[in-house]
Design an enzyme around this catalytic site. Structure first.
Site: not given
Ligand code: GLU
Length: 290
Positions: A13, A249-251
């Protein structure tokens, strides 16, 4: 004792980041130190979030870190019939019920939301639908999920235990999750169902993963009991935290391994640094459960 087999099971994802590298290394090294097997599984059952473009990157990132895996890569998207068969068995035993609620329905129906390890606990609205009404809605093509009647399942299995190599013996509390979703229209098997079935199918003896999934194991233990599957050993490792003290996390801007690779960093040196606890500036390993 059987040969140790571990796995790394990312969901495609997004691109892998340092937290994934940290997790993959631990699973890989535990197996290799014991002369055992390390398997790669792509958890791509969620059609709304998985992207084919991320799959190739996973193998490239792991190879860059110097990790090798055994045998073919297992793609969960090729195993929907296996998950379907398990769902049918649970349904036949009266342990699943169809749920027609949307997220908005659920939010609107709870005045005092109750949160479990996976978020909002389902208030049970559809559990009491008359069977004829539920069947008619399915017949009419109304989108629905299948939920596990967790309390009924627990009443059948009785108390369940499992063991964590770092945290010690655990008494499972699957009821804390409420009636979890095991299948949805856009994801024909949930993470909980697919991971439990595949850990058994791949002969995983030691599940090594982050502590954020520690309580999820309570549900997996219940599914093992219901489906007649073995219970592996578990090792939920502490998480790598970024400079802001939260899990990567990516965010929150965790650097993607692909970017480090493109910038000419040496992946094997990075892997050795992580193994030795030499973390990039500002990064820490969580001491508490997150
Ligand atoms: N696919 C899950 C994830 O990427 C990990 C599953 C597991 O290790 O049990 O978060």
């Amino acid at each position: 004792m059987s040969r140790v087999v571990t796995r790394f099971a990312p969901s495609p994802t997004g691109r892998l980041h340092l937290g994934h590298a940290f997790a993959a290394l631990q699973a890989h090294d535990l197996a290799r130190a014991a002369g055992g097997g390390f398997l790669l599984r792509i958890e791509d059952i969620d059609g709304t979030r998985s992207r084919e473009g991320f799959v190739a990157g996973i193998a490239e990132d792991l190879a860059w870190l110097g990790l090798t895996w055994d045998g073919p890569v297992l793609r969960q998207s090729t195993r929907l019939d296996v998950y379907d068969a398990a769902l049918a068995g649970l349904r036949d035993n009266g342990l699943l019920y169809p749920c027609f609620c949307t997220r908005a329905d659920i939010a609107a129906s709870v005045s005092a939301p109750h949160h479990g390890p996976d978020g909002l606990v389902y208030p049970g609205t559809c559990r009491h639908l008359p069977a004829g009404e539920a069947a008619a809605r399915i017949e009419a093509g109304m989108p629905h999920a299948w939920r596990l009647a967790t309390d009924r399942a627990v009443a059948i299995t009785g108390p369940l235990d499992w063991s964590d190599a770092l945290a010690g013996p655990q008494r499972a509390d699957p009821a804390a999750f409420g009636n979890v979703v095991l299948a949805r229209k856009d994801a024909p098997a949930s993470y909980h169902l697919a991971v439990t079935i595949d850990d058994a199918a791949q002969g995983i003896t030691d599940v090594v993963r982050g502590r954020d999934l520690m309580r999820a194991t309570d549900i997996h233990r219940l599914l093992q009991a219901l489906l007649g599957l073995p219970t592996p050993r578990y090792r939920h490792h502490p998480l790598l935290l970024g400079p802001d003290g939260t899990r990567l996390a990516k965010r929150n801007g965790a650097p993607a391994l692909a970017d480090l690779r493109a910038a000419g960093e040496d992946g094997e040196a990075l892997a050795d640094a992580l193994r030795a606890g030499r973390l990039p500036i500002g990064f820490t390993i969580a001491s508490a459960y997150l």
